[in-house]
Write a protein that holds these residues in place. Structure first.
Motif, mmCIF file in Angstrom:
data_model
loop_
_atom_site.group_PDB
_atom_site.id
_atom_site.type_symbol
_atom_site.label_atom_id
_atom_site.label_comp_id
_atom_site.label_asym_id
_atom_site.label_seq_id
_atom_site.Cartn_x
_atom_site.Cartn_y
_atom_site.Cartn_z
ATOM 1 N N ALA A 36 1.164 8.821 -5.025
ATOM 2 C CA ALA A 36 -0.152 9.325 -5.523
ATOM 3 C C ALA A 36 -0.180 10.634 -4.869
ATOM 4 O O ALA A 36 -0.851 11.722 -5.531
ATOM 5 C CB ALA A 36 -1.264 8.232 -4.990
ATOM 6 N N ILE A 37 0.074 10.687 -3.529
ATOM 7 C CA ILE A 37 0.029 11.991 -2.662
ATOM 8 C C ILE A 37 0.934 12.942 -3.546
ATOM 9 O O ILE A 37 0.548 14.101 -3.497
ATOM 10 C CB ILE A 37 0.475 11.658 -1.335
ATOM 11 N N LYS A 38 2.315 12.736 -3.981
ATOM 12 C CA LYS A 38 3.358 13.629 -4.457
ATOM 13 C C LYS A 38 2.553 13.978 -5.741
ATOM 14 O O LYS A 38 2.564 15.196 -6.083
ATOM 15 C CB LYS A 38 4.296 12.630 -4.696
ATOM 16 N N LEU A 39 2.165 12.892 -6.776
ATOM 17 C CA LEU A 39 1.502 13.479 -7.813
ATOM 18 C C LEU A 39 0.207 14.398 -7.822
ATOM 19 O O LEU A 39 0.244 15.346 -8.329
ATOM 20 C CB LEU A 39 0.958 12.102 -8.764
ATOM 21 N N THR A 40 -0.576 14.329 -6.627
ATOM 22 C CA THR A 40 -1.519 15.032 -6.399
ATOM 23 C C THR A 40 -1.113 16.463 -6.085
ATOM 24 O O THR A 40 -1.718 17.684 -6.500
ATOM 25 C CB THR A 40 -2.379 14.534 -5.041
ATOM 26 N N ALA A 41 -0.031 16.526 -5.328
ATOM 27 C CA ALA A 41 0.594 17.840 -4.759
ATOM 28 C C ALA A 41 1.243 18.581 -5.900
ATOM 29 O O ALA A 41 1.133 19.665 -6.019
ATOM 30 C CB ALA A 41 1.774 17.413 -3.718
ATOM 31 N N MET A 91 0.693 -1.267 -0.024
ATOM 32 C CA MET A 91 -0.073 -0.092 0.014
ATOM 33 C C MET A 91 1.076 1.253 -0.012
ATOM 34 O O MET A 91 0.608 2.253 -0.652
ATOM 35 C CB MET A 91 -1.041 0.168 1.375
ATOM 36 N N LYS A 92 1.826 1.143 0.991
ATOM 37 C CA LYS A 92 2.798 2.112 0.866
ATOM 38 C C LYS A 92 3.368 2.659 -0.536
ATOM 39 O O LYS A 92 3.586 3.885 -0.788
ATOM 40 C CB LYS A 92 3.904 2.160 1.873
ATOM 41 N N THR A 93 3.573 1.601 -1.279
ATOM 42 C CA THR A 93 4.179 1.712 -2.656
ATOM 43 C C THR A 93 3.388 2.560 -3.526
ATOM 44 O O THR A 93 4.164 3.124 -4.467
ATOM 45 C CB THR A 93 4.750 0.604 -3.101
ATOM 46 N N ASN A 94 2.137 2.628 -3.392
ATOM 47 C CA ASN A 94 1.222 3.278 -4.131
ATOM 48 C C ASN A 94 0.727 4.617 -3.485
ATOM 49 O O ASN A 94 0.533 5.537 -4.367
ATOM 50 C CB ASN A 94 -0.200 2.622 -4.419
ATOM 51 N N LEU A 95 0.586 4.654 -2.322
ATOM 52 C CA LEU A 95 -0.027 5.995 -1.631
ATOM 53 C C LEU A 95 1.026 7.039 -1.910
ATOM 54 O O LEU A 95 0.343 8.193 -2.032
ATOM 55 C CB LEU A 95 -0.291 5.622 -0.184
ATOM 56 N N PHE A 96 2.206 6.877 -1.461
ATOM 57 C CA PHE A 96 3.187 7.965 -1.503
ATOM 58 C C PHE A 96 3.325 8.542 -2.802
ATOM 59 O O PHE A 96 3.409 9.831 -3.000
ATOM 60 C CB PHE A 96 4.497 7.843 -0.795
#
Length: 186
Positions: free
Chosen positions: A8-13, A1-6
């Motif tokens: 995605a958060i970076k891309l969103t920011a 999960m961590k491999t996808n979550l971070f």
């Protein structure tokens, strides 16, 4: 999960910073190069400001009618009616507009009423009509103002804007500019 979550958060920011900041500043900068710095063309007459890029309501017989507005010409609430051409309520509205137009323009036949004079644009704020829509109103305006039809026709021609680069879009007449020019005719 961590491999996808971070990621995605970076891309969103990054997307948020780009589209809310960088892109907005670029578009604002381009607008500053435009005439009137992207605020549209403003005409002041009798101490009142008018924006030529926003449709205005003209209902008196001495003026050329604008295109109808689904938002009562309120620039803060731009939008269409969102009713299908087959919607009975919409058809009633259009028929009422046709009937009103024909009462005020008795020399015009129903089939000669330009569609843009009885239907609202997608934004509800279209400031322009076609030269044909202006010409179909010529007799009424000339008769009401007691001015020759030739003078009114000349005014329509002077206020007709050609397509961009002679190719893009139709010829158009800004109703506000035409009616303001009409008020200058004695």
């Amino acid at each position: 999960m961590k491999t996808n979550l971070f990621p995605a958060i970076k891309l969103t920011a990054i997307t948020l910073v780009f589209f809310a900041g960088v892109y907005t500043i670029i578009i604002w900068g381009i607008a500053q190069l435009a005439p009137n710095h992207g605020n549209g063309e403003v005409i002041t007459q009798n101490g009142k400001k008018y924006y030529t890029n926003v449709g205005q309501a003209f209902t008196e017989d001495k003026y050329f009618n604008s295109r109808p507005s689904a938002v009562d010409y309120n620039a803060a609430g731009s939008g269409g009616s969102n009713k299908a051409p087959s919607n009975p309520e919409y058809l009633q509205t259009v028929q009422a507009r046709i009937d009103t137009f024909l009462v005020h323009n008795p020399d015009v036949k129903k089939q000669d009423v330009p569609v843009e004079l009885v239907t609202a644009s997608g934004s509800g704020l279209d400031p322009d009509i076609s030269p044909n829509a202006a010409l179909v109103q010529l007799k009424r305006v000339a008769k009401t103002r007691k001015v020759s039809e030739q003078n009114i026709q000349k005014l329509i021609e002077e206020n007709t804007e050609a397509p961009l680069l002679g190719l893009l879009g139709p010829a158009k007449v800004n109703v506000l500019k035409l009616n303001m020019a009409l008020d200058q005719v004695k």
